[in-house]
Enzyme design. Structure first.
Site, mmCIF file in Angstrom:
data_model
loop_
_atom_site.group_PDB
_atom_site.id
_atom_site.type_symbol
_atom_site.label_atom_id
_atom_site.label_comp_id
_atom_site.label_asym_id
_atom_site.label_seq_id
_atom_site.Cartn_x
_atom_site.Cartn_y
_atom_site.Cartn_z
ATOM 1 N N GLU A 139 -68.447 3.453 -45.514
ATOM 2 C CA GLU A 139 -68.288 2.533 -44.365
ATOM 3 C C GLU A 139 -68.952 1.194 -44.657
ATOM 4 O O GLU A 139 -69.616 0.597 -43.808
ATOM 5 C CB GLU A 139 -68.817 3.198 -43.085
ATOM 6 C CG GLU A 139 -68.086 4.519 -42.809
ATOM 7 C CD GLU A 139 -68.612 5.326 -41.626
ATOM 8 O OE1 GLU A 139 -69.522 4.866 -40.924
ATOM 9 O OE2 GLU A 139 -68.081 6.436 -41.405
ATOM 10 N N GLU A 247 -63.183 10.475 -43.737
ATOM 11 C CA GLU A 247 -63.807 10.996 -42.509
ATOM 12 C C GLU A 247 -62.896 10.615 -41.373
ATOM 13 O O GLU A 247 -62.416 9.482 -41.326
ATOM 14 C CB GLU A 247 -65.114 10.250 -42.203
ATOM 15 C CG GLU A 247 -66.381 10.887 -42.602
ATOM 16 C CD GLU A 247 -67.587 10.062 -42.105
ATOM 17 O OE1 GLU A 247 -67.648 9.676 -40.930
ATOM 18 O OE2 GLU A 247 -68.462 9.810 -42.944
#
Ligand code: BMA
Length: 317
Positions: A139, A247
């Protein structure tokens, strides 16, 4: 392939060694991909940040591998400059401080030594290294981790990524990692997506993390996910790297037909290798992303499970 974070370690109402897997309890099969997190390994702690013992994690990796499954590792490591958590973004000099020449460089090296030790411990019964997926600095375009976009320049980020991989592979001789460049969900173009890409020699796979929430309607989520997947596909063609959704999830899955009405129609036409759902926390009520026995979306998940295109562990054997 379908994956689940911490699948064998805990779930709704159980914790290893008492229990097995919420995916198994619902489908009679295990996920194909098993996500784990190395956070707090750097502190030489016996348990990770979500209370999974590293010793158990090594055992899980072996059994997953022996049964044809795939292990994926993220690393929610603490902030090496402040000593705070992985979410401590109070000092924008953190990345710089651990680069060669930085005041915390040696601290970071000692952390990587722990990671190398762990990766070297992943061996099958014959002592061969188990190949695993490794996605450091995930991320990276977000603003919630200390390595996030606002807290380092593109060059600093790439240098950190390259240094990390070079150190693990060349210095520590870790040769069992398949490296994933794993972005957040906030990119709109291929250029954007590859903004901080460390280079083809440092990456084997590419992906992103994305979550729905009740604030986002199904229609809006479908549009958004399709856009992300379109960009990922483009980046995959451009780089020659295998794409994945590293994810994802919808906390509590409040829509009982989310699996076959929202998720499946959206992802089915894209070439993604796997999608990994986040953890079913044992000690945080309502923080779960996979159904468990009795959950309103259980039937719909079984329908998704029955589709020939969705792969779980039995399909890999
Ligand atoms: C987050 C939450 C946290 C957890 C972290 C690392 O998304 O699930 O509770 O500590 O991931 O696994």
């Amino acid at each position: 392939m379908f994956g689940h974070q911490d699948d064998l370690a805990y779930g709704i109402g159980w914790k290893y060694p008492n229990g097995q897997s919420d995916v198994y309890r619902v489908t009679g099969d295990y996920p194909a991909v098993f996500g784990w997190d190395l956070g707090h390994l750097e502190l030489e702690s016996a348990y990770n940040l979500d209370s999974v013992s590293f010793r158990d994690m090594i055992g899980f990796a072996k059994s997953v591998h022996e049964n044809g499954g795939i292990n994926q590792y993220s690393w929610h490591c603490n902030n090496p400059l402040t000593g705070g958590s992985t979410w401590d973004v109070s000092n924008a000099g953190t990345v710089k401080s651990i680069l060669p020449g930085g005041e915390k460089h040696m601290v970071y090296i000692s952390w990587l030594d722990q990671v190398a030790w762990f990766l070297h411990s992943l061996r099958d019964a014959e002592g061969n290294a188990i190949p695993v997926l490794f996605r450091p600095f995930h991320e990276l375009e977000g603003n919630w981790f200390w390595w996030g976009k606002p807290y380092c320049t593109s060059e600093e980020f790439k240098t950190l990524y390259q240094f990390t991989i070079d150190y693990l592979i060349n210095t520590k001789q870790v040769h069992n990692i398949i490296i994933i460049y794993s972005n957040a969900d906030n990119f709109t173009t291929c250029e954007n997506f590859l903004d901080r890409y460390p280079g083809d020699n440092y990456v084997d796979m590419i992906g992103f993390d994305i979550y729905q929430s009740p604030k986002i309607s199904n229609a809006a989520f479908v549009d958004w996910l399709k856009q992300m997947l379109g960009v990922l596909q483009e980046a995959s063609v451009k780089t020659g790297k295998i794409p994945a959704i590293t994810e994802m999830g919808y906390e509590q899955i409040p829509d009982p037909t989310w699996w076959t009405n929202v998720l499946w129609p959206t992802i089915k036409d894209f070439k993604i290798s796997y999608v990994l759902f986040w953890r079913n926390a044992a000690n945080r009520p309502n923080h779960y992303y996979m159904p468990y026995p009795g959950h309103p979306s259980e039937k719909d998940f079984l329908k998704l499970y029955s589709f020939p295109e969705t792969l779980f562990r039995k399909d890999l054997n």
